[in-house]
Design a protein around this motif. Structure first.
Motif: not given
Length: 99
Positions: A90-91, A93-95, A97-98
């Protein structure tokens, strides 16, 4: 996803391997670009009850996630490791997205 299970100091039975594959395949919901996974199962000959070690190495494009867990049973260790991997994926994937 390709899953490679290696057992050290014992032979893993088919039901344990099926359990591991089922749990790891559930990670596709969190990150769909997983290349392959290596699982190492080890039994350490000690008097300690928590003598089962589960190491999972997850290969994703541009990175490698490694989780190591120690527990009383392999099933418990795999569940703990998969929970940790869900958080890491999840982390990751967030990286992306950013960027």
């Amino acid at each position: 996803m390709k899953i490679n299970v290696q057992s050290v100091n014992f032979n893993a039975d088919a039901s344990l391997i099926d359990f591991i594959e089922k749990k790891l395949n559930s990670l596709d919901k969190y990150y769909d670009k997983i290349v392959d996974t290596e699982v190492f199962l080890k039994v350490q000959q000690t008097s300690d009850k928590e003598n089962k070690f589960v190491d999972i190495k997850l290969n994703i494009p541009g990175n490698e996630l490694v989780v190591k867990k120690q527990s009383k049973t392999f099933e418990e260790g795999v569940m703990l490791a998969v929970d940790s991997l869900k958080i890491k994926l999840t982390k990751e994937k967030e990286k992306i997205r950013i960027k």
